[in-house]
Design a protein around this motif. Structure first.
Motif, PDB file in Angstrom:
ATOM      1  N   PHE A  19       0.841  -1.202   0.000  1.00  0.00           N
ATOM      2  CA  PHE A  19       0.000   0.000   0.000  1.00  0.00           C
ATOM      3  C   PHE A  19       0.876   1.253   0.000  1.00  0.00           C
ATOM      4  O   PHE A  19       0.645   2.191  -0.772  1.00  0.00           O
ATOM      5  CB  PHE A  19      -0.916   0.017   1.217  1.00  0.00           C
ATOM      6  N   ALA A  81      -5.141  -3.984   5.771  1.00  0.00           N
ATOM      7  CA  ALA A  81      -4.284  -5.095   5.373  1.00  0.00           C
ATOM      8  C   ALA A  81      -4.055  -5.975   6.594  1.00  0.00           C
ATOM      9  O   ALA A  81      -2.947  -6.069   7.115  1.00  0.00           O
ATOM     10  CB  ALA A  81      -2.962  -4.574   4.823  1.00  0.00           C
ATOM     11  N   ASN A 104      -8.555  -5.732   2.296  1.00  0.00           N
ATOM     12  CA  ASN A 104      -7.951  -6.846   1.581  1.00  0.00           C
ATOM     13  C   ASN A 104      -8.176  -8.171   2.315  1.00  0.00           C
ATOM     14  O   ASN A 104      -7.751  -9.216   1.856  1.00  0.00           O
ATOM     15  CB  ASN A 104      -6.443  -6.596   1.408  1.00  0.00           C
ATOM     16  N   ALA A 331      -2.837  -5.283  -2.489  1.00  0.00           N
ATOM     17  CA  ALA A 331      -2.884  -3.831  -2.294  1.00  0.00           C
ATOM     18  C   ALA A 331      -3.382  -3.096  -3.530  1.00  0.00           C
ATOM     19  O   ALA A 331      -4.181  -2.158  -3.429  1.00  0.00           O
ATOM     20  CB  ALA A 331      -1.505  -3.314  -1.887  1.00  0.00           C
TER      21      ALA A 331
END
Length: 354
Positions: A19, A81, A104, A331
C-alpha cells in the motif's frame, strides 16, 4: 479529483508495505495515518517495519509515528491489510465510526451485504454497500477485494463468461510464497519443494469466483451457476501466482473467438483510473509463457497475463493465467476499488439520519 487523506491498518505487514509503495506519489490519495499491532504503536514506522520491497521506504513515511489501531484519531478512508481474525474484530469498529473501509481481508468477503469487487468485472455490485447497517447509522461501510488467487482467474474468465457462458471451471494453482506474508513459509519447508495445501484457499477461490461472476439482483448477489474445482499449491516462487485452468463453455467458441474476447475486453468500470492497467488481460503467444519472473509486472503488476490456450480433452479449452499476488492480488486491487469509489462520490462523508 480532490486529494483524499487515507490511513492504513496493518501498515507494517507485506500488504501494508505494498500500500505504501503504491500510494507514494498517488494523484488522489495521501497517507496521513498508519496503524499496526500494539507492539509497534508509538514507534516511528521506519523503526517498526522490516521493509522488504525493491523500492526505498519513503523518508516521510519512515518518520511517521504508528498510531493505535482505533478509529478515534483515524481519517475517514482506511485501507485495511489485516489477518482475517484481526480484521473481523477491527474493521466493523472503523465502519461503525463512519469510515470507508477498503479491505484486503477475507473476513467479510462472503457476507451478503458486503461488495466483493474487481472493478473491471463487477463494479456494479458496489450499491450493496448502501444496505449495510454501518452505512445507515454512521455513513461508514466495508468493501472488499478478492483472494489473490481468484483475481487473475476471474479477470481471465469474465470476457469468456460474457460471450460464451461458463458451465464448469477446473483450476490448479502454483502460488508464490509472498502470499503467505512475512516471514511466510519456512525456507526448509518450501525450497526444492511443493506444498499441496494452503489453509482455506480452495474454498475461498471457489466461493469468491462464483460471487464475483454473479449478478446483483434484489439487493443480493446471485452467484454464477457453474461448477468449479480448485487445487491450491505453494511453490518456491517469490511473487506471482500461476494457474492452470480448464473450462467448459455453454456455447461453442473457436480459439480466435476466445482470443478476441480477451483482446477486446474493455470494461466500463475500472478504466481511466490511475492504478488500472491499459489492457486488463494480456495474451502471450509463446509456448512457454507466462512465467512469474518474466511477466508478473505487466501492466505495472495489475494485468492478468494469459497464455498456452489450447483444446482440452476433458472440457473445451485450457490455458495458463498469471497475476502478481501482492499487487493485483492485494494492495493494488484495494487501491483500484478505492479509485472507483472516489469517481462515484462514495468517499465523501455520507448524510446520516439524525
Amino acid at each position: 479529483m480532490q486529494r483524499h487523506q487515507i490511513g492504513i491498518l496493518g501498515a507494517t505487514g507485506m500488504v501494508g508495505q505494498r500500500f505504501i509503495q503504491l500510494l507514494e506519489q498517488h494523484p488522489w490519495f495521501e497517507v496521513v495515518w498508519l496503524a499496526a499491532s500494539d507492539k509497534s504503536s508509538g514507534k516511528r514506522y521506519g523503526d517498526a517495519v522490516k521493509w522488504k520491497l525493491d523500492t526505498p521506504l519513503p523518508a516521510h513515511i519512515a518518520q511517521m509515528q504508528i498510531s493505535p489501531a482505533t478509529p478515534e484519531s483515524a481519517p475517514k478512508i482506511i485501507f485495511a491489510a489485516l489477518d482475517s481474525d484481526i480484521a473481523r474484530e477491527l474493521e466493523p469498529k472503523f465502519a461503525a465510526a463512519g469510515c470507508a473501509v477498503i479491505s484486503n481481508s477475507s473476513a467479510f468477503r462472503m457476507q451478503q451485504d458486503v461488495p466483493l469487487v474487481i472493478p473491471e468485472v463487477n463494479g456494479d455490485h458496489l450499491p450493496l454497500l448502501e444496505k449495510q447497517t454501518w452505512r445507515k447509522q454512521s455513513g461508514g461501510y466495508l468493501v472488499t477485494n478478492p483472494n489473490c488467487s481468484a483475481i487473475g482467474l476471474v479477470l481471465a474468465l469474465k470476457p469468456l463468461e460474457e460471450r460464451f457462458g461458463l458451465d464448469a471451471i477446473f483450476v490448479s494453482t502454483m502460488q508464490a510464497v509472498s502470499g503467505a506474508g512475512y516471514p511466510g513459509v519456512p525456507s526448509l519447508d518450501i525450497l526444492g519443494n511443493v506444498v499441496p495445501y494452503i489453509k482455506s484457499e480452495e474454498e475461498k477461490m471457489q466461493e469468491e469466483t462464483l460471487k464475483l461472476l454473479g449478478c446483483l439482483k434484489d439487493d443480493r448477489v446471485q452467484p454464477l451457476e457453474a461448477k468449479i474445482s480448485a487445487h491450491c499449491n505453494r511453490v518456491p516462487v517469490e511473487d506471482g501466482h500461476t494457474e492452470s485452468v480448464s473450462i467448459k463453455l455453454r456455447k461453442p467458441a473457436t480459439r480466435e473467438q476466445i482470443l478476441a474476447a480477451w483482446q477486446e475486453f474493455r470494461p466500463l468500470a475500472g478504466q481511466n483510473l490511475p492504478t488500472a492497467p491499459a489492457q486488463p488481460i494480456e495474451f502471450i503467444p509463446a509456448d512457454d509463457r507466462p512465467q512469474p519472473r518474466l511477466d508478473r509486472m505487466r501492466g505495472h503488476g495489475m494485468a492478468a497475463v494469459v497464455g498456452r490456450l489450447r483444446p482440452c480433452t476433458l472440457f473445451d479449452w485450457k490455458f495458463t493465467v498469471l497475476s502478481h499476488n501482492t499487487i493485483r492480488g492485494a494492495a493494488g486491487a484495494a487501491l483500484l476499488n478505492a479509485e472507483l469509489l472516489a469517481t462515484l462520490g462514495k468517499l465523501e462523508p455520507a448524510a446520516v439520519p439524525a
